[in-house]
Design a protein around this motif. Structure first.
Motif, PDB file in Angstrom:
ATOM      1  N   LYS A  13       1.236  -1.148  -0.038  1.00  0.00           N
ATOM      2  CA  LYS A  13      -0.040   0.030   0.054  1.00  0.00           C
ATOM      3  C   LYS A  13       0.872   1.569  -0.619  1.00  0.00           C
ATOM      4  O   LYS A  13       1.664   1.115   0.427  1.00  0.00           O
ATOM      5  N   ASP A 144      -3.557   2.947  -2.490  1.00  0.00           N
ATOM      6  CA  ASP A 144      -3.919   2.548  -3.084  1.00  0.00           C
ATOM      7  C   ASP A 144      -2.683   0.756  -3.400  1.00  0.00           C
ATOM      8  O   ASP A 144      -1.343   1.578  -2.659  1.00  0.00           O
ATOM      9  N   GLU A 145      -2.392  -0.041  -4.118  1.00  0.00           N
ATOM     10  CA  GLU A 145      -1.570  -1.108  -4.216  1.00  0.00           C
ATOM     11  C   GLU A 145      -0.608  -0.937  -5.481  1.00  0.00           C
ATOM     12  O   GLU A 145      -0.946  -0.412  -5.901  1.00  0.00           O
ATOM     13  N   CYS A 146       0.918  -0.443  -4.827  1.00  0.00           N
ATOM     14  CA  CYS A 146       1.591   0.202  -5.985  1.00  0.00           C
ATOM     15  C   CYS A 146       2.588  -1.303  -5.846  1.00  0.00           C
ATOM     16  O   CYS A 146       2.587  -2.137  -5.070  1.00  0.00           O
ATOM     17  N   ASN A 157       0.901   2.078 -10.350  1.00  0.00           N
ATOM     18  CA  ASN A 157      -0.291   1.977  -9.444  1.00  0.00           C
ATOM     19  C   ASN A 157      -1.351   0.667 -10.238  1.00  0.00           C
ATOM     20  O   ASN A 157      -1.492   0.294 -11.103  1.00  0.00           O
ATOM     21  N   ARG A 158      -1.689  -0.358  -9.353  1.00  0.00           N
ATOM     22  CA  ARG A 158      -2.047  -1.547  -9.669  1.00  0.00           C
ATOM     23  C   ARG A 158      -4.029  -1.728  -9.674  1.00  0.00           C
ATOM     24  O   ARG A 158      -4.310  -1.888 -10.051  1.00  0.00           O
ATOM     25  N   ARG A 159      -4.466  -0.087  -8.554  1.00  0.00           N
ATOM     26  CA  ARG A 159      -5.747   0.271  -8.970  1.00  0.00           C
ATOM     27  C   ARG A 159      -6.025   0.246 -10.607  1.00  0.00           C
ATOM     28  O   ARG A 159      -6.833   0.536 -10.708  1.00  0.00           O
ATOM     29  N   THR A 160      -5.060   1.398 -10.834  1.00  0.00           N
ATOM     30  CA  THR A 160      -5.026   1.798 -12.470  1.00  0.00           C
ATOM     31  C   THR A 160      -4.470   1.363 -13.679  1.00  0.00           C
ATOM     32  O   THR A 160      -5.196   1.596 -14.343  1.00  0.00           O
TER      33      THR A 160
END
Length: 192
Positions: A13, A144-146, A157-160
């Motif tokens: 995170k 965000d999980e990165c 950025n795993r979210r985007t």
């Protein structure tokens, strides 16, 4: 948090801060009474990491998120995203130590105060990676999980699903790989 040694990746995170985060915000002077060489006291640096960040900047954009939960020693955040001039202020090496004790493995900022950068590398505390573009204004949000790929010099950025270029560590890479300047000196035969 995941760390893949073969691929040299750090995932976890992210916690987002802004510009000019100084060493007194990262670890206020009142907490420097703890002894970093005593393991029972060293953990308190993690407990108080980022407690001096001004309200309104902590975990942007909401502004008042605690980095380390009250009464705990570790943060849920392994990656810190900063803006310009991260780690400015005093030359205290306690700032990168505090972040590392809280569980941070990498800080990604636009640029650093050089003493913070060198203290991070020389102490083997954490990786100070420089972004090639501004990430703290919405490209990455707190929580965000990165993933930071050290070999490819990227942050994803795993979210985007977006990937951002980072500057390679360059000449300090061997020191980082060794785990700090003293480990590097021993490895190179400069110290016995």
């Amino acid at each position: 948090m995941e760390q893949d040694q073969a691929a040299r990746r750090i995932a976890g995170k992210a916690f987002v801060l802004g510009d000019d985060i100084d060493t007194d915000q990262i670890i206020p002077a009142e907490y420097l009474a703890y002894n970093p060489s005593d393991p029972e006291e060293r953990k308190f640096f993690g407990m108080y990491a980022n407690v001096g960040v001004p309200k309104g900047q902590s975990g942007l954009p909401g502004g008042n998120l605690r980095f380390v939960p009250e009464g705990e020693f570790h943060s849920a955040y392994k990656i810190v995203i900063g803006g310009k001039n991260f780690g400015c202020g005093s030359s205290r090496e306690h700032a990168p130590l505090a972040l590392a004790e809280a569980g941070v493995e990498v800080v990604v900022a636009e640029f650093y105060a050089r003493i913070f950068f060198r203290n991070s590398v020389n102490g083997g505390y954490l990786l100070p990676m420089e972004a090639t573009e501004r990430l703290c204004d919405g490209a990455v949000e707190t929580g965000d999980e990165c993933e930071v790929d050290l070999d490819a010099a990227t942050l994803t950025n795993r979210r985007t699903g977006k990937r951002y270029a980072l500057n390679p560590l360059g000449d300090v890479q061997p020191i980082v790989d060794a785990g700090g300047v003293f480990a590097y000196a021993r490895q190179e035969g400069m110290l016995s």
